[in-house]
Design an enzyme around this catalytic site. Structure first.
Site, PDB file in Angstrom:
ATOM      1  N   ASP A 282      13.225 -35.242  38.700  1.00 59.53           N
ATOM      2  CA  ASP A 282      13.722 -34.869  37.379  1.00 59.53           C
ATOM      3  C   ASP A 282      12.587 -34.195  36.620  1.00 59.53           C
ATOM      4  O   ASP A 282      11.420 -34.594  36.743  1.00 59.53           O
ATOM      5  CB  ASP A 282      14.223 -36.086  36.604  1.00 59.53           C
ATOM      6  CG  ASP A 282      15.025 -35.682  35.378  1.00 59.53           C
ATOM      7  OD1 ASP A 282      16.262 -35.750  35.443  1.00 59.53           O
ATOM      8  OD2 ASP A 282      14.421 -35.307  34.345  1.00 59.53           O
TER       9      ASP A 282
ATOM     10  N   ASP B 179      10.239 -29.715  38.790  1.00 54.08           N
ATOM     11  CA  ASP B 179      11.387 -28.838  38.935  1.00 54.08           C
ATOM     12  C   ASP B 179      12.126 -29.170  40.228  1.00 54.08           C
ATOM     13  O   ASP B 179      11.569 -29.021  41.330  1.00 54.08           O
ATOM     14  CB  ASP B 179      10.896 -27.390  38.949  1.00 54.08           C
ATOM     15  CG  ASP B 179      12.026 -26.378  38.916  1.00 54.08           C
ATOM     16  OD1 ASP B 179      13.129 -26.683  39.389  1.00 54.08           O
ATOM     17  OD2 ASP B 179      11.783 -25.261  38.416  1.00 54.08           O
TER      18      ASP B 179
ATOM     19  N   ASP C   7      22.655 -34.378  40.052  1.00 50.65           N
ATOM     20  CA  ASP C   7      23.109 -35.008  38.812  1.00 50.65           C
ATOM     21  C   ASP C   7      22.441 -34.276  37.654  1.00 50.65           C
ATOM     22  O   ASP C   7      21.516 -34.782  37.012  1.00 50.65           O
ATOM     23  CB  ASP C   7      22.730 -36.494  38.836  1.00 50.65           C
ATOM     24  CG  ASP C   7      23.279 -37.255  37.647  1.00 50.65           C
ATOM     25  OD1 ASP C   7      24.144 -36.709  36.933  1.00 50.65           O
ATOM     26  OD2 ASP C   7      22.835 -38.398  37.417  1.00 50.65           O
TER      27      ASP C   7
ATOM     28  N   GLN D 296      13.691 -30.894  26.091  1.00 54.42           N
ATOM     29  CA  GLN D 296      15.020 -31.036  25.504  1.00 54.42           C
ATOM     30  C   GLN D 296      14.995 -32.062  24.373  1.00 54.42           C
ATOM     31  O   GLN D 296      14.054 -32.846  24.260  1.00 54.42           O
ATOM     32  CB  GLN D 296      16.031 -31.460  26.573  1.00 54.42           C
ATOM     33  CG  GLN D 296      15.654 -32.733  27.309  1.00 54.42           C
ATOM     34  CD  GLN D 296      16.278 -32.818  28.681  1.00 54.42           C
ATOM     35  OE1 GLN D 296      17.374 -32.328  28.926  1.00 54.42           O
ATOM     36  NE2 GLN D 296      15.583 -33.441  29.616  1.00 54.42           N
TER      37      GLN D 296
ATOM     38  N   HIS E 101      29.045 -42.292  37.603  1.00 56.26           N
ATOM     39  CA  HIS E 101      28.039 -42.419  38.659  1.00 56.26           C
ATOM     40  C   HIS E 101      28.648 -42.858  39.990  1.00 56.26           C
ATOM     41  O   HIS E 101      28.230 -42.380  41.046  1.00 56.26           O
ATOM     42  CB  HIS E 101      26.938 -43.383  38.206  1.00 56.26           C
ATOM     43  CG  HIS E 101      26.057 -42.794  37.149  1.00 56.26           C
ATOM     44  ND1 HIS E 101      25.920 -43.340  35.893  1.00 56.26           N
ATOM     45  CD2 HIS E 101      25.284 -41.669  37.155  1.00 56.26           C
ATOM     46  CE1 HIS E 101      25.094 -42.591  35.176  1.00 56.26           C
ATOM     47  NE2 HIS E 101      24.696 -41.581  35.914  1.00 56.26           N
TER      48      HIS E 101
END
Length: 306
Positions: free
Chosen positions: A125, A157, A176, A50, A81
């Site tokens: 993540d 993943d 999240d 990304q 959060h």
């Protein structure tokens, strides 16, 4: 689902003093835009997964954008959060094992680690480079969070990681993720995934997920997340928090077969926070807990709950 938020528009516009501030303008619905003025691009880099930007904004301090979408900002990340983490953690009588999917900026992990019953948390993540940039440049993601002995961090993943966990492994699952419909997260919002995630929870167990905008003109993604969760859990509760950096009210969803946040009174929330020695929260407490789940009528109507 489809991405609910279009590509941002970049413009340089002089302020009243004649300074050329750069503006990030972003459509948030039909005929509507949010805008942020910023003074410096701290990071602009494409990782394997990304485009990562960290900007110094005028109103919100240092802020993180992924593929042009706002993720968190120094001034008000605590709202997002704390709202994401504490309703689930407080409603659970003893949250010892927690899974966090996503969360590279460290904010959700910081809030989970406030709970003294916690024995282990597994954060997964997909983007190691993003996590490193957050730790280096975001003041609310200190590296010490990730080296806490209770924490295991895996870069991979989150879908595959959770599918590989045994049944009844976790007390709380916190997702999240990037927005519903974005390529990296799309399959983490499906009924199939939520059903499989439910089997990874102990009893009692809770799954919570950020679930997109609750703007009147932009409800579709949230409704689709809730429909998917209802196919996997007995109790699904939408809730919301006004996150100024996002330019809109943001939606979350709480899902469980055993627990219902609507049954926990403000007094009981405050009692549990006190008993656990959790102090210094800037957003969440008993009164806020009740307000989070008090949705406007148009949302309840869309959810079939009015």
């Amino acid at each position: 689902m489809g991405d609910t938020r279009p590509t941002p528009i970049e413009q340089a516009v002089p302020d009243r003093a004649g300074r050329s501030l750069r503006w990030r303008r972003f459509p948030v619905g039909p005929g509507q835009r949010a805008a942020w003025a910023y003074t410096e691009v701290v990071v602009s880099r494409r990782t394997r997964f990304q485009r990562v930007e960290i900007l110094d904004t005028v109103a919100f301090g240092r802020a993180l954008f992924l593929d042009g979408l706002p993720q968190s900002a120094e001034a008000d990340e605590f709202i997002y959060h704390e709202a994401l983490v504490h309703p689930a953690m407080v409603c659970h009588p003893r949250p010892r094992a927690v899974f966090i999917g996503g969360g590279a900026d460290g904010g959700a992990l910081r809030e989970v680690l406030r709970h003294p019953e916690l024995e282990r948390v597994w954060l997964v993540d997909i983007d190691a480079e993003l996590a490193g940039l957050c730790q280096q440049y975001l003041p609310y993601a200190p590296p010490a969070l990730f080296t806490d002995p209770r924490v295991t961090v895996t870069f991979g993943d989150a879908y595959e990681a959770l599918m590989g966990a045994g049944a009844g492994t976790f007390d709380v699952i916190i997702l999240d993720l990037t927005d519903p419909g974005t390529p990296l997260s799309r399959r983490l919002y499906t009924p199939e995934f939520f059903r499989a995630a439910g089997t990874r929870l102990r009893s009692p167990g809770v799954l919570v997920v950020q679930a997109g905008s609750l703007r009147l003109t932009n409800l579709d993604a949230h409704l689709e997340v809730v429909r998917a969760l209802r196919g996997a859990f007995r109790t699904v509760r939408s809730y919301s928090a006004d996150v100024p950096f996002f330019g809109e009210v943001w939606g979350f969803a709480f899902a469980s077969d055993d627990l219902d946040p609507a049954s926990v009174s403000p007094e009981e929330v405050d009692r549990r926070l006190s008993a656990r020695g959790i102090r210094g929260l800037r957003f969440y407490d008993g009164q806020t807990h009740t307000q989070l789940f008090a949705l406007p009528r148009y949302v309840r109507t869309a959810l079939g709950e009015a």
